[in-house]
Motif scaffolding. Sequence first.
Motif, mmCIF file in Angstrom:
data_model
loop_
_atom_site.group_PDB
_atom_site.id
_atom_site.type_symbol
_atom_site.label_atom_id
_atom_site.label_comp_id
_atom_site.label_asym_id
_atom_site.label_seq_id
_atom_site.Cartn_x
_atom_site.Cartn_y
_atom_site.Cartn_z
ATOM 1 N N LEU A 209 0.843 -1.193 0.000
ATOM 2 C CA LEU A 209 0.000 0.000 0.000
ATOM 3 C C LEU A 209 0.875 1.238 0.000
ATOM 4 O O LEU A 209 1.961 1.248 0.582
ATOM 5 N N SER A 229 -3.313 -4.920 7.282
ATOM 6 C CA SER A 229 -3.341 -3.801 6.347
ATOM 7 C C SER A 229 -4.647 -3.017 6.459
ATOM 8 O O SER A 229 -4.662 -1.798 6.274
ATOM 9 N N VAL A 230 -5.745 -3.703 6.777
ATOM 10 C CA VAL A 230 -7.028 -3.003 6.931
ATOM 11 C C VAL A 230 -7.020 -2.122 8.172
ATOM 12 O O VAL A 230 -7.545 -1.000 8.154
ATOM 13 N N ILE A 233 -5.171 0.916 7.137
ATOM 14 C CA ILE A 233 -6.004 1.801 6.314
ATOM 15 C C ILE A 233 -6.985 2.573 7.182
ATOM 16 O O ILE A 233 -7.147 3.788 7.061
ATOM 17 N N ALA A 246 -3.595 1.274 -3.633
ATOM 18 C CA ALA A 246 -3.110 -0.101 -3.804
ATOM 19 C C ALA A 246 -2.018 -0.107 -4.862
ATOM 20 O O ALA A 246 -2.191 0.472 -5.944
ATOM 21 N N TRP A 257 -9.512 -4.878 0.728
ATOM 22 C CA TRP A 257 -9.405 -3.414 0.656
ATOM 23 C C TRP A 257 -10.583 -2.820 -0.111
ATOM 24 O O TRP A 257 -11.109 -1.778 0.272
ATOM 25 N N LEU A 263 -10.100 2.704 -0.370
ATOM 26 C CA LEU A 263 -9.058 2.916 -1.378
ATOM 27 C C LEU A 263 -9.399 4.137 -2.222
ATOM 28 O O LEU A 263 -10.540 4.303 -2.671
#
Length: 514
Positions: A209, A229-230, A233, A246, A257, A263
């Motif tokens: 990312l 990763s979430v 974010i 991304a 995502w 995103l």
Amino acid sequence: MNFSEISTCRCLPVWAAVLVSFLSGAAEAARTDGRLEISVVDSETGQAVPARIHLRDSRGRPVRSRGWGIAPLGDHAYVDGSAKLDLRRGQYEFDLDAGPEYLSQRGNFEIVRHAGDSKTIEVRRFVNLQKEGWYAGDLDVRRDAAELAIPMQAEQLAYLPTIAWERIDEMEWKPAIASRRTPGNDASDGLTSTRGPFAHFFTNPGNRLLLIRESAPFEPLTESTTVSSVDLISTERAEEDMHIIAVSPFERSFPIWLATGKLDAVLLLNRHSLRDGVVDNETDGRKRDVSMFPGKTGNGRWGEAIYYHALNAGLRLPPAAGSGSGANDNPIGANRVYVQCGQEFDAASWWHGLSAGNVVVTNGPLLRPSVEGQPPGYVFRIKDGQKIDLAVSLNLATRTPISYLEIVKNGVADQQVEIASLAKSKGKLPPVSFDDSGWFLVRAVTNRADKFEMASTGPYYVEKNGQPRISRRSVQFFLDWLDEEEPRTTPAERPAFAAAREFWQSRLAMANAE
């Protein structure tokens, strides 16, 4: 010193061909025997023009910059309108590039001992996209921001974030190597430049990312090495002026995502697409089926196919582009996204245009589309029983031979237009017809087999009764992806994984197209 006549690419009404050849290996100039002074000027204005130079010896090996170039990387360096090339004796060849809006040039010269010579090279601009309101950016650059002012001018880049922090394979966040302090710099944050925009680069196996913001460099709020990763974010998205990108469509958690709705874009042209060929290293992301996506263009076509599935699932995600320069030997802007900003450029208007999908991505041809007077990203609305025929206009300039133009409708090629036909119709493409919800874009297809080279407009959308087109097949594509990834899910990823599955199952229930 003998200097041969420089060969210039000829600009044809629709395209202009460029001869480019790069070989592996590098020659270092350990000592010098003679000097060639090169000045680069605009053929119309006579003004000095920053440019990129690729220099090769008689064996075709790149000669790396030693003292004469700005921001050297791999086989190239930049000059601010002029350069003094101090070299060993021998035959040399160079490619000179003042960005994609100028014709490239190739020159030959010979260095003889104790000799000096000078040459003025005129470069001809064949298009000016900024005058048309299109401003280029490269969103994936791992370089020292302090050395990129001249390269940005040479490549006609208006927007260039640089990676300031990175977290690799669940280690701690650290300043990127390319951005650490240099001698004489007293910046308190330890970075070479305090001028934004800045990016974080997050990666663990198969997940990459970019987190980009305008303000001063920042340390991430999330320090845990087990964060998903979430989580990253969600935490960083709350930061002011933060943009989440991304790095490719085939990142392992891409369906997750997408389900978050957080995103801002995906790099349709990414660091896998190199200037001199495609790297087949796909990390630990979702692998392509090489029988369906073979050869050196297969990786890029695979990314396109995934992106089209996202659009077919009814999601509006703008495409963007990044070169990966610094992580590879791509020049900055080798892959780029043009955003329609109108006549006034600033970072806010650029991101507003990108978020709205007013974009074209390219690593070659330069497309400027208009459909019924609207830029990409526009939503056309119809009602039951209504049919719409959309008139497509296109300005095209390119230094790369193009096989044909393609109108992609709902993920498949709807029409192909030969370049000769486009010239005869003065840039008018056949109309695109809809009687139901859907989307379409225009894509330029080059005839190169050794590299994924293309240009694509962002999608245009059609909505009937306010509803997007949602394809069962495309939604199932992402559900199958989740099934394959479930055994690899870490404890930190499981809550986000469950939420994503719920999202895609609800999307399947909403499907209104096969």
